[in-house]
Design an enzyme around this catalytic site. Structure first.
Site, PDB file in Angstrom:
ATOM      1  N   ALA A 257      94.411  65.144  37.991  1.00 29.34           N
ATOM      2  CA  ALA A 257      93.974  64.969  36.943  1.00 29.34           C
ATOM      3  C   ALA A 257      92.225  65.736  36.874  1.00 29.34           C
ATOM      4  O   ALA A 257      91.603  65.807  35.480  1.00 29.34           O
ATOM      5  CB  ALA A 257      93.008  63.206  37.260  1.00 29.34           C
ATOM      6  N   GLY A 260      89.789  66.823  34.931  1.00 27.51           N
ATOM      7  CA  GLY A 260      89.714  65.426  33.948  1.00 27.51           C
ATOM      8  C   GLY A 260      89.961  65.428  32.639  1.00 27.51           C
ATOM      9  O   GLY A 260      89.860  64.823  32.283  1.00 27.51           O
ATOM     10  N   LYS A 262      92.759  66.285  30.699  1.00 28.66           N
ATOM     11  CA  LYS A 262      93.951  65.224  29.859  1.00 28.66           C
ATOM     12  C   LYS A 262      93.588  63.916  30.258  1.00 28.66           C
ATOM     13  O   LYS A 262      93.397  62.960  29.081  1.00 28.66           O
ATOM     14  CB  LYS A 262      95.278  65.820  30.400  1.00 28.66           C
ATOM     15  CG  LYS A 262      95.145  67.141  30.100  1.00 28.66           C
ATOM     16  CD  LYS A 262      96.355  67.244  30.937  1.00 28.66           C
ATOM     17  CE  LYS A 262      96.674  69.510  30.616  1.00 28.66           C
ATOM     18  NZ  LYS A 262      95.459  69.671  32.041  1.00 28.66           N
ATOM     19  N   CYS A 378      99.745  74.803  34.303  1.00 30.66           N
ATOM     20  CA  CYS A 378      99.199  76.116  33.040  1.00 30.66           C
ATOM     21  C   CYS A 378      99.868  77.298  33.279  1.00 30.66           C
ATOM     22  O   CYS A 378      99.294  78.551  33.885  1.00 30.66           O
ATOM     23  CB  CYS A 378      97.933  75.508  33.221  1.00 30.66           C
ATOM     24  SG  CYS A 378      97.337  75.766  34.848  1.00 30.66           S
TER      25      CYS A 378
HETATM   26  C1  LIG Z   1      96.534  71.136  36.761  1.00 30.96           C
HETATM   27  S1  LIG Z   1      94.697  70.893  37.902  1.00 30.96           S
HETATM   28  C2  LIG Z   1      94.855  69.279  36.909  1.00 30.96           C
HETATM   29  C3  LIG Z   1      94.570  69.442  35.755  1.00 30.96           C
HETATM   30  C4  LIG Z   1      93.855  68.036  34.776  1.00 30.96           C
HETATM   31  N1  LIG Z   1      95.404  67.284  34.615  1.00 30.96           N
HETATM   32  C5  LIG Z   1      92.845  68.283  33.858  1.00 30.96           C
HETATM   33  O1  LIG Z   1      93.255  68.502  32.951  1.00 30.96           O
HETATM   34  O2  LIG Z   1      91.891  68.503  33.998  1.00 30.96           O
HETATM   35  C6  LIG Z   1      95.465  70.057  39.587  1.00 30.96           C
HETATM   36  C7  LIG Z   1      95.384  69.038  40.189  1.00 30.96           C
HETATM   37  O3  LIG Z   1      95.802  68.613  40.064  1.00 30.96           O
HETATM   38  C8  LIG Z   1      95.851  68.271  42.019  1.00 30.96           C
HETATM   39  N2  LIG Z   1      96.621  68.125  43.352  1.00 30.96           N
HETATM   40  C9  LIG Z   1      96.972  69.274  44.171  1.00 30.96           C
HETATM   41  N3  LIG Z   1      97.754  68.977  44.949  1.00 30.96           N
HETATM   42  C10 LIG Z   1      97.784  67.042  44.850  1.00 30.96           C
HETATM   43  C11 LIG Z   1      98.180  66.402  45.616  1.00 30.96           C
HETATM   44  N4  LIG Z   1      99.057  66.331  46.394  1.00 30.96           N
HETATM   45  N5  LIG Z   1      97.812  64.870  44.763  1.00 30.96           N
HETATM   46  C12 LIG Z   1      97.199  64.974  44.259  1.00 30.96           C
HETATM   47  N6  LIG Z   1      96.621  65.960  42.963  1.00 30.96           N
HETATM   48  C13 LIG Z   1      96.690  66.811  43.872  1.00 30.96           C
HETATM   49  C14 LIG Z   1      94.818  69.784  42.135  1.00 30.96           C
HETATM   50  O4  LIG Z   1      93.487  68.953  43.425  1.00 30.96           O
HETATM   51  C15 LIG Z   1      94.115  69.851  41.157  1.00 30.96           C
HETATM   52  O5  LIG Z   1      93.035  69.086  40.269  1.00 30.96           O
END
Ligand SMILES: C[S@@+](CC[C@H](N)C(=O)[O-])C[C@H]1O[C@@H](n2cnc3c(N)ncnc32)[C@H](O)[C@@H]1O
Length: 444
Positions: A257, A260, A262, A378
């Site tokens: 998330a 944050g 979304k 993205c």
């Molecule tokens: C594309 S970003 C998310 C953007 C967010 N949904 C937003 O709208 O602001 C992907 C996120 O996945 C997290 N991430 C990476 N590996 C992960 C894992 N194994 N478990 C949970 N989160 C993870 C990263 O820290 C990053 O913040």
């Protein structure tokens, strides 16, 4: 005191040699410069333009410099290399700046940074470029400053014409897009606050209650931002929660998330009668989600650290909506994170697609029978997008669902009817490259 040019060069070295992300390194350097010696708006904007412009034209700038220098750009000392790139960017792309000023400032900077022996070298290269500031005759890879393998890949997937439109679109600047937190402020109150702060707003394409904003020095100093009335978010990202379309009062899990955007959107749509559980891997990450939540006062949002690869048995079959906006290659965002284009490798894409599968293999289990999973990224690679879409359809009990009921007609297509939308820069107005898909778990 640090000038805009010196600050830009320092940030460029951090990005190219130390793995920093340009938007973060730049924000930190600018904030520090403002705090310590009051760097103001004009200089902040100039430093920003230098960092972004130099990064997004890097391969073309290198071709120009290499045509004149016996030492290839890659062999130069980092600070001198970035100084030459940044100065060449000004000479080729910012004709309103007098060439003599660019050369003089570069020589002064070389001296200030104690590269006394290289002053003449810097001066010689830049004076030569200033006498002939034409763009070098290069292939598409250097012209659009994209790695060669990536250009070939895109040409194979999208055709040459669409690839060129997309690569050109990565150079375009868009104003900041913001979304109204509809559950805490009405549009009239928001407009009135923008008027007091001297901002102008123009609706974004495809998404209601969202605008491009102009006229601010720093968004976090505006009333609307401080009070949590708006959320800064790219238009394509907004569409993910639009497609999730949670009803009022439902339970939502956002697996990855941070920062944050979304989760905040989903919390706003479901309202205080619902709940959002926003998770991310580390405390550093969840802090950003918490900051957003506190600003808007969304008390129905809970934030936790958790690894999405690990099954959480307590949540099986519990959620009306699961948002899986997963870590990805981010190629769709290179318009505002230009360094991504030089870092990505074919192996990294394969590894990320595997990581996404690992998370998706757990994500579907949390959806209640009758509930919805949204998978988004993205990026614009088929491995991370369409292939994972079909993987979910074939390997889980979830069924793809048409997006058309949630999207404006301008975005309807054969694939949105099947259950996914691939947004492409330059093709879809005002959007990053972004992928959104929707699935439903059948009632038992
Ligand atoms: C594309 S970003 C998310 C953007 C967010 N949904 C937003 O709208 O602001 C992907 C996120 O996945 C997290 N991430 C990476 N590996 C992960 C894992 N194994 N478990 C949970 N989160 C993870 C990263 O820290 C990053 O913040």
């Amino acid at each position: 005191m640090v000038t805009a040019r010196e600050l830009a060069c320092t940030v460029l070295v951090q990005v190219m040699d130390e793995g920093a992300m340009s938007h973060i390194a730049l924000r930190e350097a600018l904030d520090q410069a403002t705090e310590t010696f009051g760097m103001e708006g004009r200089d902040r904007r100039f430093a920003t333009a230098l960092v972004q412009g130099t990064l997004e034209r890097l391969l073309l700038l290198d071709a120009k410099i290499n045509g004149l220098s016996k030492t290839p750009v890659k062999k130069m000392k980092p600070w001198i290399r970035e100084l030459l790139r940044m100065s060449t960017y000004q000479l080729l792309f910012l004709p309103e700046i007098p060439a003599s000023a660019v050369c003089n400032e570069a020589v002064k900077l070389a001296q200030k940074r104690k590269f006394h022996g290289l002053k003449g070298f810097v001066n010689g290269i830049l004076r030569n470029i200033s006498r002939d500031p034409s763009l070098p005759d290069v292939d598409d890879s250097a012209r659009y400053s994209q790695q060669e393998w990536l250009v070939h890949r895109w040409e194979e997937s999208f055709g040459r014409e669409q690839t060129e439109i997309m690569m050109q679109a990565f150079f375009e600047r868009r104003p900041l897009a913001v979304r109204r937190n509809t559950s805490i402020v009405n549009a009239d109150t928001l407009y009135a606050s923008w008027e007091r702060d001297g901002l102008t707003a123009e609706p974004v394409p495809y998404v209601p209650d969202a605008w491009y904003l102009k006229g601010f020095e720093s968004i976090d100093r505006t009333e609307a931002f401080r009070k949590g009335w708006i959320q800064v978010q790219d238009v394509s990202s907004m569409l993910a929660a639009v497609v999730a379309a949670p009803e009022k009062g439902v339970s939502i899990l956002d697996l990855c998330a941070a920062p944050g955007g979304k989760s905040m959107h989903l919390a706003d749509l479901t309202g205080s009668g619902g709940s959002v559980l926003a998770r991310d891997l580390t405390e550093n990450k969840t802090r950003m989600i918490r900051e957003n939540r506190e600003r808007a006062g969304f008390t129905w949002m809970k934030v936790e650290e958790a690894d999405a690869r690990v099954l959480d048995e307590d949540l099986i079959d519990c959620m009306d909506v699961v948002m899986a906006d997963l870590p990805c290659s981010g190629l769709g965002t290179m318009g505002h994170k230009p360094e991504i284009r030089y870092r990505i490798t074919p192996e990294a894409i394969r590894e990320l697609a595997a990581l996404q599968r690992e998370i998706l293999a757990q994500a579907w289990r949390y959806v209640k029978p009758g509930g919805v999973l949204v998978y988004s990224t993205c990026t614009i690679t088929p491995e991370e997008n369409q292939e994972n879409f079909y993987w979910i359809a074939e390997n889980t009990p979830l069924i793809p669902e048409s997006l058309d009921a949630f999207l404006p007609e301008a975005l309807h297509s054969e694939t949105t009817a099947k259950g996914y939308l691939q947004l492409l820069p330059g093709i879809h107005k005002g959007c990053d490259g972004f992928f959104i898909s929707r699935f439903r778990k059948m009632e038992r």
